[in-house]
Enzyme design. Structure first.
Site, PDB file in Angstrom:
ATOM      1  N   THR A 129      -1.180   4.260  -3.142  1.00 58.37           N
ATOM      2  CA  THR A 129      -1.042   3.808  -1.764  1.00 58.37           C
ATOM      3  C   THR A 129       0.146   4.479  -1.087  1.00 58.37           C
ATOM      4  OG1 THR A 129      -2.073   1.730  -2.391  1.00 58.37           O
ATOM      5  CG2 THR A 129      -0.831   1.736  -0.335  1.00 58.37           C
ATOM      6  N   SER A 178      -2.722  -3.043  -4.415  1.00 58.99           N
ATOM      7  CA  SER A 178      -3.900  -3.118  -3.532  1.00 58.99           C
ATOM      8  C   SER A 178      -5.024  -3.766  -4.328  1.00 58.99           C
ATOM      9  CB  SER A 178      -4.361  -1.730  -3.114  1.00 58.99           C
ATOM     10  OG  SER A 178      -3.273  -0.884  -2.856  1.00 58.99           O
ATOM     11  N   GLY A 406      -7.974   3.222 -10.051  1.00 60.93           N
ATOM     12  CA  GLY A 406      -8.280   4.142 -11.137  1.00 60.93           C
ATOM     13  C   GLY A 406      -8.900   3.376 -12.299  1.00 60.93           C
TER      14      GLY A 406
HETATM   15  P1  ATP Z   1      -2.309  -0.349  -7.073  1.00 62.60           P
HETATM   16  O1  ATP Z   1      -3.505   0.260  -7.741  1.00 62.60           O
HETATM   17  O2  ATP Z   1      -1.815  -1.550  -7.818  1.00 62.60           O
HETATM   18  O3  ATP Z   1      -2.484  -0.594  -5.627  1.00 62.60           O
HETATM   19  P2  ATP Z   1      -0.770   2.005  -6.411  1.00 62.60           P
HETATM   20  O4  ATP Z   1      -1.157   3.179  -7.242  1.00 62.60           O
HETATM   21  O5  ATP Z   1      -1.291   1.947  -5.040  1.00 62.60           O
HETATM   22  O6  ATP Z   1      -1.089   0.697  -7.246  1.00 62.60           O
HETATM   23  P3  ATP Z   1       1.788   1.950  -5.119  1.00 62.60           P
HETATM   24  O7  ATP Z   1       1.716   0.612  -4.521  1.00 62.60           O
HETATM   25  O8  ATP Z   1       1.526   3.129  -4.259  1.00 62.60           O
HETATM   26  O9  ATP Z   1       0.836   1.980  -6.392  1.00 62.60           O
HETATM   27  O10 ATP Z   1       3.207   2.189  -5.804  1.00 62.60           O
HETATM   28  C1  ATP Z   1       3.872   1.167  -6.514  1.00 62.60           C
HETATM   29  C2  ATP Z   1       5.346   1.192  -6.241  1.00 62.60           C
HETATM   30  O11 ATP Z   1       5.916   2.368  -6.790  1.00 62.60           O
HETATM   31  C3  ATP Z   1       5.685   1.261  -4.755  1.00 62.60           C
HETATM   32  O12 ATP Z   1       5.780  -0.021  -4.212  1.00 62.60           O
HETATM   33  C4  ATP Z   1       7.041   1.973  -4.777  1.00 62.60           C
HETATM   34  O13 ATP Z   1       8.058   1.076  -5.089  1.00 62.60           O
HETATM   35  C5  ATP Z   1       6.923   2.913  -5.958  1.00 62.60           C
HETATM   36  N1  ATP Z   1       6.524   4.280  -5.551  1.00 62.60           N
HETATM   37  C6  ATP Z   1       5.297   4.833  -5.618  1.00 62.60           C
HETATM   38  N2  ATP Z   1       5.300   6.109  -5.172  1.00 62.60           N
HETATM   39  C7  ATP Z   1       6.552   6.393  -4.817  1.00 62.60           C
HETATM   40  C8  ATP Z   1       7.241   7.553  -4.290  1.00 62.60           C
HETATM   41  N3  ATP Z   1       6.594   8.695  -4.049  1.00 62.60           N
HETATM   42  N4  ATP Z   1       8.563   7.456  -4.050  1.00 62.60           N
HETATM   43  C9  ATP Z   1       9.238   6.322  -4.308  1.00 62.60           C
HETATM   44  N5  ATP Z   1       8.672   5.200  -4.812  1.00 62.60           N
HETATM   45  C10 ATP Z   1       7.352   5.219  -5.071  1.00 62.60           C
HETATM   46 MG    MG Z   2      -2.316   0.573  -4.003  1.00 61.34          MG
END
Ligand code: ATP
Ligand code: MG
Length: 714
Positions: A129, A178, A406
């Site tokens: 996300t 998410s 994923g």
């Molecule tokens: P889900 O499948 O549970 O939705 P996701 O893959 O969407 O997981 P994110 O919510 O995008 O995961 O990322 C989780 C956390 O990791 C974010 O809230 C943030 O704190 C940290 N994070 C992710 N990507 C970055 C980045 N590029 N820089 C800094 N922090 C990050």
């Molecule tokens: Mg997400």
């Protein structure tokens, strides 16, 4: 040559600057995995990731695929200046970055007029996300603006906090997880300005509304409302501030989060709703529903004088009725009775205590789930492409962003994991098809003979799941519809009958009549392309049925709350035909998604989570290895490396390496192809090491290139 701080400035795909190429390569690894000497070695792959991560380099390519490792800390690589650095610069001329990928997709769309899609995958918490938000922000900041749609970028960006409030929650693995899949198509006009958008949502985890595992929360919006809503609002909604008062919010025993402020986010969400164009009255109705769900959760049942099930918490029931805009006695009746139509006659039967509880929970899930869909539709109306732009005759192109769950392998895997992993099988199928197609197209364009690539075709697993009549989903639907006593166990038996012996399907029963010890009697195992997963069939039928008693639907469709009555249409109650079941609905949605994605030029972002502690600087190799496997990254690399590791346009290659040959130095005046040919002959390239296409040189092994590179550095 300079070595710039923590960033390795790279020209071409291999040039590592300042220190000798070799020492830099040792220290920070290669920025494109296709240049790994031993591309079949998982250990070498992980070592390369680890080195780069250690240097604060979270991005690495596999050809045009971007691999990203969650840094779990803010990096200073996303500023506006950084955006400018990546704008219009060729993919390989600068260190790997999400902006490079965004920019390449954008330019391909502009110059080739081809729709693009960026598919982001990875497990929960890997950063999908965040990546999708960065891409969207890149476009919002760097693209030109269409005067008629000046605020579109804002509205698209603001859809994120709204959808996150209603569709994200704290889970064990991610504080902002998410709980739905999302596709967003952004439309650009002929000048490259964003002019419209469209969101598709997939499979919201509705069960979270009524139940959360220990340490997890319900969807953010509930807590935001209680923490951020002002006193007047809470009084109107008959709510108390403390989440502990609501049984739908205490299941996980985790009312607060250290990493997020519900109060601040409440403000952000309210602001976002108004930017998107929600009227105040609509927001009121939306919040009434959220409050209604909380009161519904507190509605309890007991035994009446004649032993019948009745509601024991009148106040909550009254609040539910008021907030959802329905008649309180009709609601009470519908929560404790079931209406059946048999042979054209209506029959009303009372529900027992458990049945009434599950009717209540089913209502809460249905109301919340449908409201979420309504929300997405409202956002879509707000960001919809304007007809006059669309019909201006100059055409629009689209960049699609897919942020979808994923591969999921938990301790206990149920219906949800089954759907998610099925989705990933489909995406893998698409990936293979599209990657091979684009490789083939490039070979063709360059006039190089195509060499067959050996790969695992996962169609067999997709068929196992989705085939008509005998696939798992069909069997599940049949079991749900079959009259008489059906249950999860009978479903499993059916599966064994129809699929026993399939090479990708396993249960505890062995062919010789004996029992497989390692498997439970309620489980089936699928051998997915990425690995094995055991699914427990408990709850499959209920979740697939996703039933809401008809009399509850009848009550809801008479609601005065326009959102509720929009969500529960009269036609649905009138129509005797059974709606599609959950898995089939998901399958059909996936088919449509595959069509959308398949018609576009793809790019991929593969996100990895470096540790389970959500901490910066920690690289857990075991965890990474697991994800490399389930994301199929080695297979990615193999397909990409099957032919040539490296390809470059003649002029770029010549420009870089011309000092190594007296005939090409300082300038080559003949045909470019001849210049390259002269150069590589001088360097002693053997015939099997390279091929010359129409405009590019293809080099089979990284070693050839590294030797040349080292000669340049010497
Ligand atoms: P889900 O499948 O549970 O939705 P996701 O893959 O969407 O997981 P994110 O919510 O995008 O995961 O990322 C989780 C956390 O990791 C974010 O809230 C943030 O704190 C940290 N994070 C992710 N990507 C970055 C980045 N590029 N820089 C800094 N922090 C990050
Ligand atoms: Mg997400």
């Amino acid at each position: 040559m300079r070595y710039q701080g923590r960033e390795v400035d790279v020209e071409g795909r291999v040039r590592l600057v300042m220190e000798s190429a070799l020492t830099a390569r040792d220290r920070v690894g290669v920025q494109d995995f296709v240049l790994l000497e031993n591309y079949n070695s998982e250990a070498a792959f992980i070592e390369n990731l680890r080195r780069r991560f250690g240097e604060g380099l979270i991005y690495t390519y596999i050809g045009s695929v971007l691999v990203s490792v969650n840094p779990y800390k803010e990096l200073e690589i996303y500023s506006k200046q950084q955006m400018e650095r990546y704008r219009g610069v060729s993919f390989y001329e600068i260190s790997p970055h999400i902006y490079a990928l965004s920019d390449t997709a954008y330019r391909a769309m502009r110059t080739e007029r081809k729709d693009q899609c960026i598919m982001i995958s990875g497990e929960s918490g890997a950063g999908k996300t965040e990546a999708s938000k960065k891409i969207l922000l890149y476009y919002a900041v760097t693209c030109p603006i269409n005067a008629h749609m000046a605020t579109l970028g804002d509205r698209l960006l603001q859809s994120n906090p709204v959808l996150e409030a209603f569709g994200n929650a704290k889970t064990f693995r991610n504080d902002n997880s998410s709980r739905f899949g999302k596709y967003m198509g952004v439309q650009f006009d002929f000048r490259g300005a964003p002019v419209g958008g469209h969101i598709l949502n997939y499979l919201l985890e509705k069960s979270r509304v009524v139940h959360q595992n220990h340490g997890e929360r319900n969807f953010h919006i509930f807590y935001q409302l209680l923490d951020g809503g002002d006193d007047n609002l809470l009084t109107t909604l008959a709510l108390q501030r403390n989440p502990q008062n609501y049984s739908y919010l205490v299941k996980g025993n985790c009312p607060r989060l250290s990493s997020v402020s519900d109060k601040n986010n409440w403000k952000v969400v309210m602001k976002a709703l108004s930017v998107i164009g929600f009227a105040e009255e609509e927001v009121q109705k939306l919040l009434s529903i959220i409050a209604g769900v909380l009161h519904l959760g507190n509605t309890q049942f007991g035994e009446g004088e004649e032993g019948e099930t009745c509601i024991t918490t009148e106040t909550h029931a009254t609040n539910v009725a008021k907030l959802l805009g329905v008649d309180v006695s009709a609601l009470g009746e519908a929560l404790t009775h079931k209406k059946l139509t048999a042979k054209g006659e209506e029959m009303i039967t009372p529900l027992n205590f458990e049945q009434a509880m599950s009717a209540r929970d089913a209502l809460a899930k249905a109301v919340y789930g449908r409201t979420f869909t309504w929300l997405v539709e409202k956002i879509n109306q707000s960001v919809a492409l304007q007809e006059e732009i669309y019909h201006s005759g100059k055409g629009c192109s689209v960049i699609g962003l897919l942020d979808i769950y994923g591969f999921e392998v938990l301790q206990h895997n149920s219906f949800e994991q089954f759907c998610i992993n099925y989705c990933n099988e489909k995406l893998q199928q698409l990936f293979i098809e599209l990657t091979l197609r684009s490789e083939q197209e490039e070979y063709e364009a360059e006039g190089i003979a195509w060499e067959t690539v050996q790969y695992f075709d996962n169609k067999i697993i997709c068929d196992l799941i989705e085939e008509k009549h005998k696939g798992i989903i069909s069997t599940l639907d049949e079991e749900c519809l079959r009259p008489g006593e059906t249950c999860d166990a009978s479903f499993l038996e059916k599966l064994e009958d129809t699929l026993g012996g399939h090479p990708h399907f396993v249960t505890h029963k062995l062919a010789n009549g004996k029992t497989r010890k390692a498997m439970g009697r309620e489980e089936f195992r699928l051998l997915h392309y990425a690995g094995e997963v055991n699914y427990n069939v408990n709850g499959f039928l209920d979740k697939n049925n996703d039933l809401l008693n008809r009399n509850l639907k009848e009550v809801m469709c008479q609601s005065h709350n326009q959102i509720v009555s929009y969500c529960f249409r009269r036609e649905e109650v009138m129509d005797q035909k059974r709606p599609e079941m959950a898995a089939t609905q998901f399958k059909n949605n996936l088919m449509k998604l595959m069509e959308i994605l398949g018609s576009k030029e793809p790019s991929y972002v593969r996100c990895l989570k470096p540790n389970d502690a959500k901490q910066p600087g920690r690289f857990d190799e075991v965890l990474i290895r697991h994800q490399v496997k389930y994301l199929g990254l080695m297979e990615n690399l193999r397909v990409r490396r099957a032919g040539f590791a490296y390809r470059r346009r003649f002029e770029a290659f010549l420009q870089r390496y011309k000092p190594l040959c007296p005939e090409t130095w300082p300038n080559w005046h003949g045909r470019l192809a001849d210049g390259v040919s002269t150069l590589v002959n001088h360097l002693g390239y053997k015939a099997e090491e390279y091929k010359l296409g129409r405009s590019k040189i293809f080099i089979r092994f990284p070693k050839t290139l590294f030797t040349t590179e080292d000669a340049l550095q010497a």
